[in-house]
Write an enzyme that holds these catalytic residues in place. Structure first.
Site, PDB file in Angstrom:
ATOM      1  N   GLU A 211       0.844  -1.193   0.000  1.00 56.32           N
ATOM      2  CA  GLU A 211       0.000   0.000   0.000  1.00 56.32           C
ATOM      3  C   GLU A 211       0.880   1.244   0.000  1.00 56.32           C
ATOM      4  O   GLU A 211       2.006   1.223   0.494  1.00 56.32           O
ATOM      5  CB  GLU A 211      -0.925  -0.003   1.220  1.00 56.32           C
TER       6      GLU A 211
ATOM      7  N   CYS B  23      -0.808   5.951  10.238  1.00 56.47           N
ATOM      8  CA  CYS B  23       0.361   5.209  10.731  1.00 56.47           C
ATOM      9  C   CYS B  23      -0.076   3.914  11.407  1.00 56.47           C
ATOM     10  O   CYS B  23      -0.989   3.910  12.235  1.00 56.47           O
ATOM     11  CB  CYS B  23       1.122   6.046  11.752  1.00 56.47           C
TER      12      CYS B  23
END
Ligand code: SF4
Length: 370
Positions: free
Chosen positions: A109, A358
């Site tokens: 990703e 994150c």
């Protein structure tokens, strides 16, 4: 007069000389293609401009080239070394996430975001990650393989094509190595990819606008200082207690806080550059006043610590131990560190609604709602 000095005297020819001699991943294929097909060398410059300036995503869009050549290129040279599987767009923030399929079937990703006025790309450096941090979805995938320099740099090219197609902006301003994987465990390819990303003939993003974030692979800090002294270094610390850090980040068994401190002092002495200490605040895990004091003490024990800056980030629930902290706790944490004379910024992590923040990247296809 040598061949090189002849070209150096003529700016236009020197540019062509650089292009002909520069070894850049896929660009090698283009040079070979031009040679094999007996094409004039100025076609190389035209193709470079089509890909890296105009941001074409297929050769048909390169209107400067003859139709027959475009068709041949479309058949023989892929511009990107992966395919788009899904693209998600955040409803809350200017954030996009792409799931990409590599040529061997592995998936990664990559994220495009606009935290302020400019666009940044978060790249992955590995498919999966071997380090298994307790708060990270990527870590739960296990390790598949290192990405090649081309697969890393072309994530930026992918988003460059995207911003042009969507008319979002002219350029990408920053690149952060905070996606899937530990960049310093794929050191050679990461360095090569940064040279390509920053090369003005290609993506041209200045090395001061590129950040490498590491979980603390301390034996590579010095290499980075000599290979890429302009690149920003960020260290994901997340806990200043060895035992607790090991529970969160098992890599701490290999490089503990003393190892990081020693390597960091040498890095600071050599580069005189600011280093970011990333601290993800995890509710009930590393957010107590005692944690804050330990962090402050550890930072203040480091030589040249005026060059250190703490980024506090609220944890995004991903897996295992991850849970979001209370806002007031982060505020107190920041004020206490400032009281210890430590520079600190509370950062917002963008894209949590599409699992692009994150610790949330897991290379999972998007499930359709029924
Ligand atoms: S936080 Fe980074 S180093 Fe840790 S498991 Fe996730 S990707 Fe790997």
């Amino acid at each position: 007069m040598g061949l090189r000095s002849f070209f150096v005297r003529n700016k236009a020819l020197f540019y062509l000389y650089n292009l002909l001699n520069y070894k850049y991943m896929e660009f090698e294929k283009i040079k070979d293609f031009v040679k094999a097909n007996g094409l004039p060398s100025y076609r190389i410059a035209q193709m470079r401009e089509a890909v890296y300036v105009k941001g074409i995503s297929c050769w048909q869009e390169a209107s400067v080239l003859p139709e027959a050549l475009r068709q041949k290129l479309d058949k023989e040279i892929k511009i990107l070394p992966f395919e788009l599987v899904t693209l998600q767009r955040s409803k809350k923030e200017p954030v996009f996430k792409a799931l990409l399929k590599l040529n061997d079937g592995n998936r990664i990703e990559t994220v495009l975001m606009r935290p302020g006025k400019t666009w940044s790309v978060c790249v992955s450096s590995q498919a999966g990650c071997p380090l298994g941090c307790a708060f990270c979805a990527t870590g739960k995938m296990g390790f598949k393989r290192n990405l090649t320099a081309e697969e890393i740099a072309d994530q930026v090219l992918f988003w460059y094509q995207f911003i042009h197609k969507e008319k979002l902006a002219e350029r990408i301003s920053n690149v952060v190595f905070m996606g899937m994987g530990e960049p310093l465990l794929n050191y050679v390819n990461v360095v090569e990819s940064i040279k390509n990303i920053s090369n003005p003939d290609f993506l041209g993003i200045g090395q001061r606008h590129i950040s490498v974030s590491t979980s603390g692979i301390a034996d590579k800090f010095i290499n980075l200082a000599s290979d890429l002294p302009q690149v920003n270094l960020a260290i994901s610390l997340h806990n200043a207690d060895d035992e607790e850090r090991t529970a969160l980040m098992p890599i701490n068994r290999r490089f503990d806080l003393d190892d990081i401190k020693e390597a960091l002092e040498e890095y600071l002495a050599r580069t005189d550059r600011e280093v970011f200490i990333e601290y993800t605040v995890i509710g009930g895990e590393n957010d107590s006043p005692a944690h804050m004091r330990k962090l402050g003490k550890w930072i203040n024990s480091i030589k040249d610590n005026y060059l250190l800056h703490v980024n506090l980030i609220a944890c995004n629930p991903a897996v295992g131990k991850a849970s979001a902290p209370k806002e007031a706790i982060i505020k107190n944490f920041a004020e206490a560190l400032q009281g210890m004379n430590i520079g600190v910024t509370v950062r917002r992590s963008l894209g949590s609604d599409i699992s692009a923040a994150c610790g949330q990247l897991a290379a999972q296809p998007v499930r359709r709602r029924k």
